[in-house]
Design an enzyme around this catalytic site. Structure first.
Site, short mmCIF file in Angstrom:
data_model
loop_
_atom_site.label_atom_id
_atom_site.label_comp_id
_atom_site.label_asym_id
_atom_site.label_seq_id
_atom_site.Cartn_x
_atom_site.Cartn_y
_atom_site.Cartn_z
N GLY A 46 4.32 64.24 -1.54
CA GLY A 46 3.13 63.39 -1.47
C GLY A 46 2.17 63.91 -0.42
N GLN A 51 -4.48 63.56 5.56
CA GLN A 51 -3.75 64.70 6.11
C GLN A 51 -4.51 66.02 5.99
OE1 GLN A 51 -0.11 63.36 3.75
NE2 GLN A 51 0.83 64.46 5.45
N CYS A 92 7.54 64.27 6.60
CA CYS A 92 6.10 64.27 6.37
C CYS A 92 5.56 65.67 6.61
CB CYS A 92 5.45 63.28 7.35
SG CYS A 92 3.66 63.19 7.21
N LEU A 93 4.66 66.11 5.74
CA LEU A 93 4.07 67.45 5.91
C LEU A 93 3.28 67.56 7.21
CD1 LEU A 93 2.84 68.20 2.27
CD2 LEU A 93 4.90 69.07 3.42
N HIS A 134 4.62 55.31 2.10
CA HIS A 134 4.41 56.31 3.16
C HIS A 134 2.96 56.84 3.11
CE1 HIS A 134 5.79 59.99 5.55
NE2 HIS A 134 4.61 60.37 5.07
N GLU A 135 2.50 57.20 1.91
CA GLU A 135 1.15 57.77 1.78
C GLU A 135 0.07 56.72 2.03
OE1 GLU A 135 1.13 60.85 1.82
OE2 GLU A 135 3.19 61.15 1.16
N HIS A 138 -0.70 56.50 5.60
CA HIS A 138 -1.61 57.55 6.09
C HIS A 138 -3.06 57.10 5.97
CE1 HIS A 138 0.89 60.95 7.12
NE2 HIS A 138 1.52 60.95 5.96
NI NI Z 1 3.27 61.92 5.40
#
Ligand code: NI
Length: 170
Positions: A46, A51, A92-93, A134-135, A138
């Site tokens: 995701g 991000q 998480c990226l 989660h997204e 963000h």
């Molecule tokens: Ni993340």
């Protein structure tokens, strides 16, 4: 198509609250294509626009094994979340190499537009439900490590800053 740079925690831009997408047009579809390419390249499941330093309510997700079932959520809103919750490990990226437990609803319903501007409701459970929550965080400027204890979070912050310094020196 282009790979976009991913912001890394504790970059303060990750705490920006995203604004609604005003128009689903070619500009947005280009951003969607670039975000999908960036997510697949980084082996993520995701990615939120936040991000990649674009502060609009847009998420791309693919939790499929084959990496061929992209989900695009424009202006997503969670309309229902199960009271049943469970703690599961997340990564998480924007916080590479860190995995820790976060409590999430087991199932959610989310209303959003797709890349064509079509309104749709997605009913999700399991990994997809966790990923959506989660997204969505963000988009509110929240990174999953903020659910952890201050001690853990500071340790992660220190580790990330050290990794960045080492990368800059290399
Ligand atoms: Ni993340």
């Amino acid at each position: 198509m282009a790979l976009l740079p991913i912001l890394c925690y504790p970059d303060p831009r990750l705490h920006t609250v995203a604004k609604p997408v005003a128009q689903v047009d070619d500009r947005l579809r280009q951003l969607v294509a670039d975000m999908l390419e960036t997510m697949y390249d980084a082996n993520g499941i995701g990615l939120a626009a936040t991000q990649v330093d674009v502060h609009e309510r847009l998420i791309v997700i693919d939790v499929s094994e084959e990496r061929d079932q992209p989900i695009v959520l424009v202006n997503p809103e969670i309309t229902w979340a199960s009271d049943d919750k469970r703690v599961g490990d997340e990564g998480c990226l924007s916080v590479p190499g860190i995995y820790d437990g976060v409590e999430r609803s087991l199932a959610v319903k989310v209303r959003a537009q797709d890349a064509q501007g079509q309104e749709r409701t997605v009913e999700a459970e399991g990994l997809l439900a966790v990923c959506i929550q989660h997204e969505m965080d963000h988009l509110l400027g929240k990174v999953f490590v903020e659910y952890l204890s201050p001690l853990k979070r500071n340790r992660i912050k220190t580790k990330m800053l050290k990794a960045r310094r080492e990368a800059e020196r290399a």
